[in-house]
Write a protein that holds these residues in place. Structure first.
Motif, PDB file in Angstrom:
ATOM      1  N   VAL A 175      64.466 -24.879 -58.211  1.00 59.71           N
ATOM      2  CA  VAL A 175      64.116 -26.044 -57.194  1.00 59.71           C
ATOM      3  C   VAL A 175      65.052 -25.446 -55.965  1.00 59.71           C
ATOM      4  O   VAL A 175      64.523 -25.674 -54.709  1.00 59.71           O
ATOM      5  CB  VAL A 175      64.648 -27.551 -57.797  1.00 59.71           C
ATOM      6  CG1 VAL A 175      64.484 -28.377 -56.556  1.00 59.71           C
ATOM      7  CG2 VAL A 175      63.823 -27.996 -58.838  1.00 59.71           C
ATOM      8  N   ARG A 176      66.434 -25.188 -56.093  1.00 55.69           N
ATOM      9  CA  ARG A 176      67.129 -24.885 -54.965  1.00 55.69           C
ATOM     10  C   ARG A 176      66.498 -23.542 -54.178  1.00 55.69           C
ATOM     11  O   ARG A 176      66.459 -23.666 -53.091  1.00 55.69           O
ATOM     12  CB  ARG A 176      68.734 -24.801 -55.294  1.00 55.69           C
ATOM     13  CG  ARG A 176      69.395 -24.697 -54.137  1.00 55.69           C
ATOM     14  CD  ARG A 176      70.979 -24.971 -54.478  1.00 55.69           C
ATOM     15  NE  ARG A 176      71.620 -24.812 -53.346  1.00 55.69           N
ATOM     16  CZ  ARG A 176      71.957 -25.918 -52.742  1.00 55.69           C
ATOM     17  NH1 ARG A 176      71.752 -27.166 -53.153  1.00 55.69           N
ATOM     18  NH2 ARG A 176      72.591 -26.012 -51.433  1.00 55.69           N
ATOM     19  N   ARG A 177      66.283 -22.620 -55.190  1.00 55.62           N
ATOM     20  CA  ARG A 177      65.629 -21.626 -54.540  1.00 55.62           C
ATOM     21  C   ARG A 177      64.501 -21.795 -53.839  1.00 55.62           C
ATOM     22  O   ARG A 177      64.219 -20.978 -52.756  1.00 55.62           O
ATOM     23  CB  ARG A 177      65.361 -20.335 -55.655  1.00 55.62           C
ATOM     24  CG  ARG A 177      64.793 -19.150 -55.281  1.00 55.62           C
ATOM     25  CD  ARG A 177      65.650 -18.289 -54.342  1.00 55.62           C
ATOM     26  NE  ARG A 177      66.693 -17.610 -54.990  1.00 55.62           N
ATOM     27  CZ  ARG A 177      67.843 -17.021 -54.437  1.00 55.62           C
ATOM     28  NH1 ARG A 177      67.977 -17.037 -53.130  1.00 55.62           N
ATOM     29  NH2 ARG A 177      68.657 -16.504 -55.366  1.00 55.62           N
ATOM     30  N   LEU A 178      63.461 -22.326 -54.267  1.00 51.36           N
ATOM     31  CA  LEU A 178      62.189 -22.814 -53.539  1.00 51.36           C
ATOM     32  C   LEU A 178      62.375 -23.615 -52.586  1.00 51.36           C
ATOM     33  O   LEU A 178      61.812 -23.385 -51.325  1.00 51.36           O
ATOM     34  CB  LEU A 178      61.101 -23.413 -54.595  1.00 51.36           C
ATOM     35  CG  LEU A 178      60.225 -22.512 -55.459  1.00 51.36           C
ATOM     36  CD1 LEU A 178      59.198 -21.519 -54.705  1.00 51.36           C
ATOM     37  CD2 LEU A 178      61.231 -21.425 -56.458  1.00 51.36           C
ATOM     38  N   ARG A 220      56.493 -30.204 -55.798  1.00 51.91           N
ATOM     39  CA  ARG A 220      55.542 -29.385 -56.406  1.00 51.91           C
ATOM     40  C   ARG A 220      56.342 -28.458 -57.296  1.00 51.91           C
ATOM     41  O   ARG A 220      55.633 -27.990 -58.187  1.00 51.91           O
ATOM     42  CB  ARG A 220      54.942 -28.401 -54.968  1.00 51.91           C
ATOM     43  CG  ARG A 220      53.888 -29.172 -54.311  1.00 51.91           C
ATOM     44  CD  ARG A 220      53.131 -28.094 -53.338  1.00 51.91           C
ATOM     45  NE  ARG A 220      53.897 -27.252 -52.680  1.00 51.91           N
ATOM     46  CZ  ARG A 220      54.174 -27.539 -51.215  1.00 51.91           C
ATOM     47  NH1 ARG A 220      54.047 -28.770 -50.787  1.00 51.91           N
ATOM     48  NH2 ARG A 220      54.994 -26.865 -50.491  1.00 51.91           N
ATOM     49  N   VAL A 221      57.588 -28.139 -56.966  1.00 52.57           N
ATOM     50  CA  VAL A 221      58.346 -27.378 -57.738  1.00 52.57           C
ATOM     51  C   VAL A 221      58.570 -28.221 -59.262  1.00 52.57           C
ATOM     52  O   VAL A 221      58.303 -27.588 -60.251  1.00 52.57           O
ATOM     53  CB  VAL A 221      59.589 -27.177 -57.308  1.00 52.57           C
ATOM     54  CG1 VAL A 221      60.676 -26.235 -58.262  1.00 52.57           C
ATOM     55  CG2 VAL A 221      59.450 -26.299 -55.916  1.00 52.57           C
ATOM     56  N   THR A 222      58.867 -29.252 -59.267  1.00 58.85           N
ATOM     57  CA  THR A 222      59.008 -30.245 -60.247  1.00 58.85           C
ATOM     58  C   THR A 222      57.811 -30.211 -61.118  1.00 58.85           C
ATOM     59  O   THR A 222      57.727 -30.146 -62.463  1.00 58.85           O
ATOM     60  CB  THR A 222      59.576 -31.416 -59.916  1.00 58.85           C
ATOM     61  OG1 THR A 222      60.601 -31.510 -59.204  1.00 58.85           O
ATOM     62  CG2 THR A 222      59.690 -32.350 -61.441  1.00 58.85           C
ATOM     63  N   GLY A 223      56.659 -30.431 -60.419  1.00 54.22           N
ATOM     64  CA  GLY A 223      55.340 -30.442 -61.111  1.00 54.22           C
ATOM     65  C   GLY A 223      54.975 -29.219 -61.789  1.00 54.22           C
ATOM     66  O   GLY A 223      54.569 -29.181 -62.954  1.00 54.22           O
ATOM     67  N   ALA A 239      63.138 -13.888 -55.520  1.00 54.88           N
ATOM     68  CA  ALA A 239      62.341 -14.612 -54.507  1.00 54.88           C
ATOM     69  C   ALA A 239      63.200 -14.596 -53.172  1.00 54.88           C
ATOM     70  O   ALA A 239      62.460 -14.984 -52.107  1.00 54.88           O
ATOM     71  CB  ALA A 239      61.826 -16.094 -54.968  1.00 54.88           C
ATOM     72  N   ALA A 240      64.225 -14.772 -53.317  1.00 58.44           N
ATOM     73  CA  ALA A 240      65.199 -14.632 -51.964  1.00 58.44           C
ATOM     74  C   ALA A 240      64.750 -13.437 -50.732  1.00 58.44           C
ATOM     75  O   ALA A 240      64.895 -13.496 -49.783  1.00 58.44           O
ATOM     76  CB  ALA A 240      66.522 -14.420 -52.079  1.00 58.44           C
ATOM     77  N   ALA A 241      64.202 -12.496 -51.448  1.00 57.77           N
ATOM     78  CA  ALA A 241      63.780 -11.250 -50.492  1.00 57.77           C
ATOM     79  C   ALA A 241      62.350 -11.510 -50.122  1.00 57.77           C
ATOM     80  O   ALA A 241      62.130 -10.848 -48.969  1.00 57.77           O
ATOM     81  CB  ALA A 241      63.665 -10.115 -51.303  1.00 57.77           C
ATOM     82  N   LEU A 242      61.367 -12.603 -50.333  1.00 56.98           N
ATOM     83  CA  LEU A 242      60.235 -12.858 -50.038  1.00 56.98           C
ATOM     84  C   LEU A 242      60.399 -13.491 -48.402  1.00 56.98           C
ATOM     85  O   LEU A 242      61.389 -14.299 -48.086  1.00 56.98           O
ATOM     86  CB  LEU A 242      59.667 -13.925 -50.887  1.00 56.98           C
ATOM     87  CG  LEU A 242      59.329 -13.340 -52.062  1.00 56.98           C
ATOM     88  CD1 LEU A 242      58.592 -14.426 -53.120  1.00 56.98           C
ATOM     89  CD2 LEU A 242      58.426 -12.031 -52.049  1.00 56.98           C
ATOM     90  N   PRO A 243      59.583 -13.094 -47.441  1.00 54.62           N
ATOM     91  CA  PRO A 243      59.543 -13.704 -46.420  1.00 54.62           C
ATOM     92  C   PRO A 243      59.022 -15.412 -46.675  1.00 54.62           C
ATOM     93  O   PRO A 243      57.831 -15.379 -47.138  1.00 54.62           O
ATOM     94  CB  PRO A 243      58.464 -12.721 -45.548  1.00 54.62           C
ATOM     95  CG  PRO A 243      57.649 -12.144 -46.523  1.00 54.62           C
ATOM     96  CD  PRO A 243      58.669 -11.784 -47.603  1.00 54.62           C
ATOM     97  N   PRO A 244      59.469 -16.126 -45.781  1.00 52.00           N
ATOM     98  CA  PRO A 244      59.099 -17.626 -46.156  1.00 52.00           C
ATOM     99  C   PRO A 244      57.719 -17.741 -45.652  1.00 52.00           C
ATOM    100  O   PRO A 244      57.339 -17.283 -44.437  1.00 52.00           O
ATOM    101  CB  PRO A 244      60.068 -18.458 -45.155  1.00 52.00           C
ATOM    102  CG  PRO A 244      61.221 -17.501 -45.081  1.00 52.00           C
ATOM    103  CD  PRO A 244      60.779 -16.219 -44.873  1.00 52.00           C
ATOM    104  N   PRO A 245      56.780 -18.324 -46.321  1.00 50.43           N
ATOM    105  CA  PRO A 245      55.472 -18.700 -45.905  1.00 50.43           C
ATOM    106  C   PRO A 245      55.507 -19.862 -45.016  1.00 50.43           C
ATOM    107  O   PRO A 245      56.303 -20.768 -44.938  1.00 50.43           O
ATOM    108  CB  PRO A 245      54.777 -18.782 -47.112  1.00 50.43           C
ATOM    109  CG  PRO A 245      55.649 -19.431 -48.092  1.00 50.43           C
ATOM    110  CD  PRO A 245      57.157 -18.827 -48.057  1.00 50.43           C
ATOM    111  N   PRO A 246      54.524 -19.809 -44.080  1.00 51.64           N
ATOM    112  CA  PRO A 246      54.081 -21.142 -43.280  1.00 51.64           C
ATOM    113  C   PRO A 246      54.255 -22.276 -43.970  1.00 51.64           C
ATOM    114  O   PRO A 246      53.715 -22.185 -45.259  1.00 51.64           O
ATOM    115  CB  PRO A 246      52.863 -20.594 -42.553  1.00 51.64           C
ATOM    116  CG  PRO A 246      52.903 -19.279 -42.426  1.00 51.64           C
ATOM    117  CD  PRO A 246      53.436 -18.856 -43.669  1.00 51.64           C
TER     118      PRO A 246
END
Length: 819
Positions: free
Chosen positions: A29-32, A45-48, A90-97
């Motif tokens: 949850v924190r990462r997302l 959405r993350v919990t779901g 996932a920390a290396a991913l560019p944040p999506p809009p």
């Protein structure tokens, strides 16, 4: 290995696996949220995605019984570790809009696969140790979740950061996998896939499978719905932080695990066990609001300045009975269904799958529909009615005869619950507006005709009408320092007054106010229109609902000035607004010559915490300098300014800007109507702080440190004399960067704060200091008839400035005819 030793070893693995599972959920949850933003929809959405994964894994385990369950458990734990490592990366991913398809799909892509692997573990463990031990294993797995929660929240995250904590939890998965692979295949699994020969309760006919699956679904839906509402309830009493939500979850898991351990006794009722559990759950959840009001009738929050042991004891005394009365009986239902289903030959995975699916739907419905409509109290009565209705799932006359009177009993309870207060009121206060939503309970309170305040979750005041001038200054001051700001953003809206400050400059073309709470935006537009210059109706102004950290990331190069509001440092979402990644996003959102001013509530920040923020800000804005927001000794604010160094300030442009807001903008703040007033607020360049941590999303240092400190206040806030000495040092170092004619005004800023401290301490030298202050006041300020000195930002302002809230004549005798 003897059967008894094997059983206890399996129970121990269940505890460790449960600890790793809940720890992973918190970390995911924190990462997302770091990646996608802190909006309530992201949490949902993350919990779901997590519950959907659990349901899919349990369904697969039911479809694919294995003759070697311990090896299957080992493989599942290895799969969890492998897939969870992808979430870590996932920390290396560019944040999506924020509203892109990828932002919606990312929780499903990253969280659902490892959660599905988790869903395999408990059904296969039950198959390995025998179905008669299922409820005990389920209870211990839940208790393990408490251990994982405490381990991550109290030590791993604060000490190791997000990456380090994730690696430790991955190690737990590998440990369970290694130990499970060493366990022997149970005799039952070697011979055949049949259920145990001696069921604990009488087997049910195949026709009961749909009923038991429906009850598993209902149990998951209502328990998770109740958990959502109970989280909001306790948020009204506990200081807002990650630890408050964690404490609530501990109480929830304790009640559920205790209920599962009680099931063997209740199961002796045989066919009456399930109806009894449903009736108790209906009555327990429906009466819970009245128990909580009995325990804490005035809805006053717990005293967080008391020592930590006392605060924790008071929280437990409130939380355990308040949650236990609802969740202890509600927690009986699914273990009873599991026990009965296993005795009737239904695979555990099938029931766990329906339970997980119900949990997903229950959490969604509670957040989106039940809590916004029913609020803190009526929502629980509605959940109680859901348990009563579940009695009628089987068409038997006696069940209906039990359910209908229960529903009739709940009707007056619902009426009474709807009229219970949802916010604590001080003497003389009344509620002007109240709304509930995903962010909790927001209220507008009125204490006097000119005293309107927004209170969020009964514990935090976002702003008030009497602070209008101070709040306007938070945006208008950096605009004046820029000189020609046309496009402005405020990170935080609250009452709307800070955003209204931008509209005082006629040069403004567009202003965007960003706030995480839709309820707060609504209050600013409606209830506070008379105190924020009807800013929501200004065609130049746009109100944006969303996480400011995410929104500003999506506005590269758009603003001349960005003003960051006063953020709660221990808040789970607000703390991220002090991190390096956010400051970097703000810098990208500025025009090449733009300014960023981040205000700091030093009455909520210690000196080490302030140094960490200074260090982080300087890492992105090495040219940083400091401005004052006021001259309060007890509740001061300062602003960190970056984007352009003090030496590059154009004081001719600043003087022209002050003339615009003085003549055409309607600004009456004496500090912002002339360049001398602006200079009075400039402190100096931000010096290099001592070595220490830089705040990042990965370590969330400010959030953890502030949350630890606020309970018991182990370190004092950075205010009073300590702040005065710090600002005096900055003023001496920064004076040479100001024009010579403005340096006396800057030095006067130190004198005002010294006078405030002297007045607060009732020192004998205060009258002489006041005379010196009045004598040193620049003539342009002293001779300005349009200035409202009664709102000057001091608690102990000079008597000639007027009483707070008055708008009488200007206090100085020599006045010119024109502004």
């Amino acid at each position: 290995m003897s059967p008894g030793l094997l059983r206890h070893f399996a129970f121990a693995l269940s505890v460790v696996s449960g600890a790793a599972g809940l720890a992973h959920q918190l970390l995911w949850v924190r990462r997302l949220v770091d990646l996608l933003g802190a909006e309530a929809g992201v949490f949902s959405r993350v919990t779901g995605a997590f519950f959907l994964g659990l349901a899919l894994g349990a369904w697969w385990a039911a479809r694919r019984p294995t003759p070697r369950p311990w090896r299957a458990v080992a493989a599942a734990e290895l799969l969890i570790a492998a897939l969870a490592a992808l979430v870590l990366l996932a920390a290396a991913l560019p944040p999506p809009p924020g509203n892109s398809l990828l932002a919606w799909l990312l929780p499903l892509l990253l969280v659902t696969p490892p959660a599905a692997a988790m869903g395999l573990v408990v059904p296969w463990m039950i198959r390995a140790i025998g179905r008669e031990q299922a409820t005990t294993l389920y209870a211990l797995n839940t208790l393990g979740g408490i251990g994982g929660l405490l381990f991550v929240s109290l030590w791993a995250l604060p000490s190791l950061g997000l990456a380090g904590a994730s690696q430790v939890v991955l190690g737990l998965n590998l440990l369970v996998a290694a130990l499970a692979a060493l366990l022997p295949t149970p005799a039952m699994a070697r011979t055949d896939d049949a259920p145990t020969a001696a069921p604990v309760v009488s087997a049910e006919p195949a026709s009961e499978a749909p009923l038991l699956c429906a009850l598993a679904f209902v149990s998951g839906m209502l328990v998770l719905g109740a958990e959502v509402v109970l989280q909001h309830q306790l948020a009204q009493f506990l200081v807002s932080s990650h630890f408050a939500s964690g404490a609530t979850l501990v109480f929830v898991l304790l009640a559920l695990s205790a209920a599962a351990l009680l099931v063997p006794r209740l199961a002796r009722l045989r066919t009456r066990a399930l109806p009894t559990a449903l009736l108790l759950a209906a009555l327990g959840t429906a009466t819970q609001p009245f128990l909580l009001h009995t325990l804490r009738g005035r809805l006053n929050y717990l005293d967080f300045q008391q020592p930590l042991p006392g605060y924790l004891a008071e929280a437990a005394f409130l939380g355990l009975p308040a949650l236990g009365i609802a969740l202890l009986p509600a927690g009986l239902l699914f273990p009873l269904v599991l026990r009965r289903g296993l005795a009737g030959g239904i695979e555990a995975g099938r029931l766990l799958a329906w339970n997980g699916l119900g949990g997903w739907l229950g959490a969604e419905l509670a957040e989106r529909l039940l809590f916004p409509l029913g609020g803190l109290w009526l929502s629980l009565v509605g959940i109680g009615a859901g348990y009563a209705c579940a009695l009628m799932l089987r068409p038997q006359g006696w069940r209906w005869a039990l359910a209908l009177p229960t529903l009739l009993l709940l009707a007056p309870l619902g009426w009474r619950a709807a009229h219970l207060p949802s916010v604590g009121l001080a003497r003389g206060d009344r509620v002007e507006a109240l709304a509930t939503g995903r962010e909790g309970v927001a209220a507008v309170l009125r204490g006097a005709p000119d005293d309107l305040r927004i209170v969020l979750n009964n514990t935090y005041t976002l702003g008030g009408s009497r602070a209008q001038v101070n709040q306007e200054r938070q945006t208008l001051l950096p605009m004046l320092l820029h000189g020609e700001a046309r496009r402005v953003a405020t990170l935080g809206v609250a009452t709307g007054s800070s955003l209204a400050g931008a509209t005082l400059d006629p040069l403004l073309e567009a202003a965007e106010g960003i706030d995480l709470s839709a309820l707060v935006l609504s209050f600013a537009a409606e209830q506070f229109a008379g105190f924020n210059r009807q800013v929501a109706r200004d065609p130049r102004v746009r109100l944006t609902h969303g996480d400011a950290r995410r929104v500003i990331r999506e506005r590269p190069g758009q603003f001349d000035v960005i003003a960051g509001d006063l953020f709660l440092p221990w808040g789970t979402g607000e703390g991220r607004l002090f991190c390096r990644e956010h400051f970097e996003a703000v810098r990208r959102a500025l025009q090449p010559d733009g300014l960023y001013c981040q205000w700091l509530p030093l009455y909520q920040i210690t000196r080490p915490q302030a140094d960490a923020i200074f260090r982080t800000f300087r890492a992105v804005f090495p040219e940083a300098w400091v401005v004052r927001g006021d001259f309060y000794a007890g509740m001061p604010i300062i602003g960190l300014v970056g984007g352009r160094g003090m030496e590059r300030l154009d004081w001719k442009r600043i003087a022209a800007a002050t003339a615009r807001v003085r003549v055409h903008g309607g600004c009456r703040d004496p500090l912002l109507r002339h360049a001398e007033g602006v200079a009075l607020l400039v402190a100096g360049t931000l010096p290099e702080p001592p070595p220490g941590p830089v705040i990042t999303l990965a370590n969330a240092w400010i959030e953890w440190d502030a949350a630890y400190n606020v309970i018991g206040l182990r370190q004092p806030w950075f205010s009073g004399t300590a702040l005065g000495e710090y600002l005096r040092l900055l003023s001496r170092q920064g004076a040479e960067l100001l024009p010579a004619e403005l340096r006396p005004a800057q030095r006067l800023g130190d004198l005002f704060l010294t006078l405030e401290v002297a007045r607060a301490a009732n020192l004998a030298l205060a009258p002489a200091l006041e005379a010196e202050v009045l004598q040193a006041l620049p003539e342009t300020l002293r001779d300005d008839p349009g200035a409202d000195w009664s709102r000057f930002p001091m608690r102990h302002r000079p008597a000639r400035f007027g009483a707070g809230g008055t708008t009488g004549p200007t206090p100085f005798p020599s006045q010119t005819a024109n502004p």
